[in-house]
Enzyme design. Structure first.
Site, PDB file in Angstrom:
ATOM      1  N   CYS A 227      32.306  24.793  54.328  1.00 44.82           N
ATOM      2  CA  CYS A 227      32.792  23.771  55.260  1.00 44.82           C
ATOM      3  C   CYS A 227      34.312  23.768  55.342  1.00 44.82           C
ATOM      4  CB  CYS A 227      32.260  22.412  54.825  1.00 44.82           C
ATOM      5  SG  CYS A 227      30.477  22.431  54.650  1.00 44.82           S
ATOM      6  N   GLU A 228      34.873  24.857  55.722  1.00 41.68           N
ATOM      7  CA  GLU A 228      36.318  25.004  55.914  1.00 41.68           C
ATOM      8  C   GLU A 228      36.527  25.951  57.092  1.00 41.68           C
ATOM      9  OE1 GLU A 228      38.760  23.725  53.875  1.00 41.68           O
ATOM     10  OE2 GLU A 228      37.626  23.208  52.069  1.00 41.68           O
TER      11      GLU A 228
ATOM     12  N   PRO B 113      48.346  49.124  36.831  1.00 42.64           N
ATOM     13  CA  PRO B 113      47.707  48.788  38.101  1.00 42.64           C
ATOM     14  C   PRO B 113      46.356  48.112  37.910  1.00 42.64           C
ATOM     15  CG  PRO B 113      47.403  51.106  37.634  1.00 42.64           C
ATOM     16  CD  PRO B 113      48.199  50.545  36.499  1.00 42.64           C
ATOM     17  N   GLY B 114      46.049  47.242  38.862  1.00 43.12           N
ATOM     18  CA  GLY B 114      44.704  46.699  38.964  1.00 43.12           C
ATOM     19  C   GLY B 114      44.096  47.281  40.228  1.00 43.12           C
ATOM     20  N   ARG B 115      44.716  46.928  41.344  1.00 41.35           N
ATOM     21  CA  ARG B 115      44.183  47.283  42.660  1.00 41.35           C
ATOM     22  C   ARG B 115      43.942  48.795  42.810  1.00 41.35           C
ATOM     23  NH1 ARG B 115      45.210  43.704  46.764  1.00 41.35           N
ATOM     24  NH2 ARG B 115      47.070  43.083  45.620  1.00 41.35           N
TER      25      ARG B 115
ATOM     26  N   TYR C 134      40.256  41.966  43.026  1.00 36.64           N
ATOM     27  CA  TYR C 134      40.507  40.580  43.451  1.00 36.64           C
ATOM     28  C   TYR C 134      39.399  40.078  44.388  1.00 36.64           C
ATOM     29  CZ  TYR C 134      44.934  42.088  41.532  1.00 36.64           C
ATOM     30  OH  TYR C 134      45.883  42.606  40.697  1.00 36.64           O
TER      31      TYR C 134
ATOM     32  N   ARG D 106      40.242  36.460  49.543  1.00 39.91           N
ATOM     33  CA  ARG D 106      41.519  37.022  50.029  1.00 39.91           C
ATOM     34  C   ARG D 106      41.831  36.704  51.498  1.00 39.91           C
ATOM     35  NH1 ARG D 106      42.795  41.745  50.232  1.00 39.91           N
ATOM     36  NH2 ARG D 106      44.845  41.616  49.261  1.00 39.91           N
TER      37      ARG D 106
HETATM   38  N1  LLP Z   1      50.585  43.315  35.934  1.00 44.50           N
HETATM   39  C1  LLP Z   1      50.802  41.995  36.095  1.00 44.50           C
HETATM   40  C2  LLP Z   1      51.638  41.275  35.123  1.00 44.50           C
HETATM   41  C3  LLP Z   1      50.237  41.316  37.196  1.00 44.50           C
HETATM   42  O1  LLP Z   1      50.444  40.016  37.346  1.00 44.50           O
HETATM   43  C4  LLP Z   1      49.419  42.040  38.107  1.00 44.50           C
HETATM   44  C5  LLP Z   1      48.826  41.367  39.267  1.00 44.50           C
HETATM   45  C6  LLP Z   1      49.203  43.412  37.872  1.00 44.50           C
HETATM   46  C7  LLP Z   1      49.810  44.018  36.782  1.00 44.50           C
HETATM   47  C8  LLP Z   1      48.349  44.251  38.769  1.00 44.50           C
HETATM   48  O2  LLP Z   1      48.862  44.333  40.033  1.00 44.50           O
HETATM   49  P1  LLP Z   1      48.264  45.332  41.138  1.00 44.50           P
HETATM   50  O3  LLP Z   1      48.307  46.727  40.597  1.00 44.50           O
HETATM   51  O4  LLP Z   1      46.876  44.937  41.377  1.00 44.50           O
HETATM   52  O5  LLP Z   1      49.170  45.174  42.282  1.00 44.50           O
HETATM   53  N2  LLP Z   1      45.125  38.115  44.239  1.00 44.50           N
HETATM   54  C9  LLP Z   1      46.027  39.026  44.914  1.00 44.50           C
HETATM   55  C10 LLP Z   1      46.719  39.957  43.948  1.00 44.50           C
HETATM   56  C11 LLP Z   1      47.469  39.229  42.848  1.00 44.50           C
HETATM   57  C12 LLP Z   1      48.071  40.147  41.825  1.00 44.50           C
HETATM   58  C13 LLP Z   1      48.477  39.393  40.623  1.00 44.50           C
HETATM   59  N3  LLP Z   1      49.074  40.166  39.584  1.00 44.50           N
HETATM   60  C14 LLP Z   1      45.248  39.752  45.998  1.00 44.50           C
HETATM   61  O6  LLP Z   1      44.147  39.313  46.307  1.00 44.50           O
HETATM   62  O7  LLP Z   1      45.701  40.731  46.574  1.00 44.50           O
END
Ligand code: LLP
Length: 431
Positions: free
Chosen positions: A355-356, A287-289, A385, A324
């Site tokens: 300017c958008e 996870p990232g988010r 993000y 986002r």
């Molecule tokens: N692993 C891979 C291979 C990924 O491409 C990503 C995210 C993650 C893990 C982590 O995903 P998460 O746990 O965060 O769902 N910019 C977008 C989100 C794009 C996510 C891209 N890949 C936003 O602003 O919500």
């Protein structure tokens, strides 16, 4: 201390109406560090990590979290997570470097670049980073470079989900992953070329709040992996189910119950591992988010207020700071941090200085009429993000980042200056 102002984020609360994060008043942070400013809670990130790890390990001890660095690549945050025990999901070479410098060992960095160049592939092999390939053609190119002992493939299991259309990463329209008919070819060829150890991976969508989704997609992946392992006589060292864990951005959305997710995923996983005699591979979530999103806020100051056909509140942050809303139509909850007790009695559009027309954070939002020039508005759920998608569009300098912990604040990235904007350029050419 009062109750949290947002969901279970106890680090975010108010004293006498003034928003605080880990005991520090947001207007004080704005005065000290300037705005726009990203602020992250150290303890919230730590808690998010351990909540997830504990939820899974209660049911399956061989569970690991690999942090998706793209969500927030600040080295201090990667280091914090590394110290708690996280591995890393790296999407490019600079993220591999950040992971290494944060102290994550090579074998716990999974490189999942998409549409890799030969240079990318060579770098990953030379630096002993584990490779997760997302196309058969890349395997053929890798053979010309060097075949590593370990290899994983990113599978498109044919299904993907997200509340946001642009965040579905699998299924027939997705540009990611190896499609089912090619999966066997990929592993067979890799084995023939001498790969000894294998992993399997998927990343099907982002910000999923449906707790039932995860077990369904795990079943789908295991129904691909299981027969393959048997047919080719290979063992998977890990099953990586990607990130995807969602967080509530809107007040009416509920937090994902990770205990429920972990329980159902492990139940499905164990049943499939048994059915296909696959042993007990490591289960990886990347996870990232989920780890950083609700730990971060973006603090912006009101630059100008316009009374036109509508009331526009113009901030010193815009789509270049938090992309986002413009890119995905994403919602971020906004708080008037100077006085949370002020009634939200004025309908406004909250916009940036770019300017958008898409440089709009909120349309017809209710905010206090007390909101004045110089006051701060705070965007919640900006830890993921946010900064990592910021840009210098309209010649804007990127904001600063601050990490707060138990009443202390530390600048973890300086605000860009004009020199950063023109670094590496020159005014006079072709004299
Ligand atoms: N692993 C891979 C291979 C990924 O491409 C990503 C995210 C993650 C893990 C982590 O995903 P998460 O746990 O965060 O769902 N910019 C977008 C989100 C794009 C996510 C891209 N890949 C936003 O602003 O919500």
């Amino acid at each position: 201390m009062t109750t949290p102002v947002w969901k279970s984020v106890s680090e975010l609360n108010h004293r006498n109406g003034i928003l605080h994060l880990e005991g520090i008043a947001i207007p004080d942070l704005a005065r000290t560090f300037g705005t726009p400013l990203y602020v992250y809670s150290y303890n919230r990130i730590k808690k998010n990590y351990h909540r997830l790890v504990n939820a899974y390990r209660a049911h399956y001890p061989h569970f690991e979290v690999y942090y998706a660095i793209k969500a927030n690549n600040n080295p201090a945050i990667v280091k914090l997570l590394a110290e708690e025990g996280a591995g890393a999901d790296a999407s490019c070479i600079p993220e591999i470097l950040i992971a290494k410098q944060a102290g994550i060992p090579d074998h716990r960095i999974l490189y999942s670049g998409v549409y890799n160049s030969d240079h990318d592939l060579r770098y990953a092999v030379d630096h002993r980073t584990r490779l997760n390939l997302e196309d058969l053609s890349q395997l053929y190119r890798l053979e010309k470079i060097s075949i590593p002992e370990f290899l994983s493939f990113r599978i498109n299991p044919g299904m993907g989900e997200s509340g946001i259309k642009g965040l579905v990463f699998a299924g027939p329209d997705a540009k990611f992953g190896i499609i089912e008919p090619d999966v066997e070819k990929a592993y067979t060829q890799a084995k023939e070329w001498g790969v000894k150890r294998f992993g399997i991976h998927m990343m099907t969508g982002s910000n999923v709040l449906n707790p039932h989704y995860f077990e369904q997609v795990v079943i789908k992946l295991l129904d691909i992996a299981g027969p393959l392992a048997k047919k080719l006589g290979i063992q998977f060292e890990f099953i990586d189910i990607g990130g995807s864990l969602g967080v509530p951005y809107r007040p009416e959305e509920e937090e994902l119950d990770v205990n429920q997710v972990a329980q159902s995923v492990v139940r499905a996983l164990r049943a499939k591992l048994k059915e296909y005699h696959m042993g007990e591979p490591t289960l990886i979530h990347e996870p990232g988010r989920y780890l950083v999103c609700d730990a971060g806020v973006l603090v912006a100051s009101v630059a100008s207020i316009k009374q036109a056909h509508k009331t526009f509140i113009g901030l010193d942050a815009g789509m270049q700071t938090l992309l986002r809303p413009a890119l995905h139509g994403a919602y971020h909850h906004i708080l008037y941090s100077n006085n949370l007790n002020a009634p939200c009695d004025r309908k406004v559009n909250v916009v940036g200085q770019i300017c958008e027309s898409t440089d709009t954070f909120a349309k017809d939002a209710m905010l206090p009429s007390a909101t004045a020039i110089g006051d701060q508005l705070v965007f919640l759920n900006a830890g993921a993000y946010g900064y990592s998608m910021s840009s210098q569009y309209n010649s804007k300098m990127r904001p600063a980042e601050v990490l707060v912990k138990d009443g202390q604040a530390c600048l973890i990235r300086k605000r860009e200056q004009f020199d950063d904007l023109i670094k590496g350029t020159q005014f006079a050419v072709f004299s």
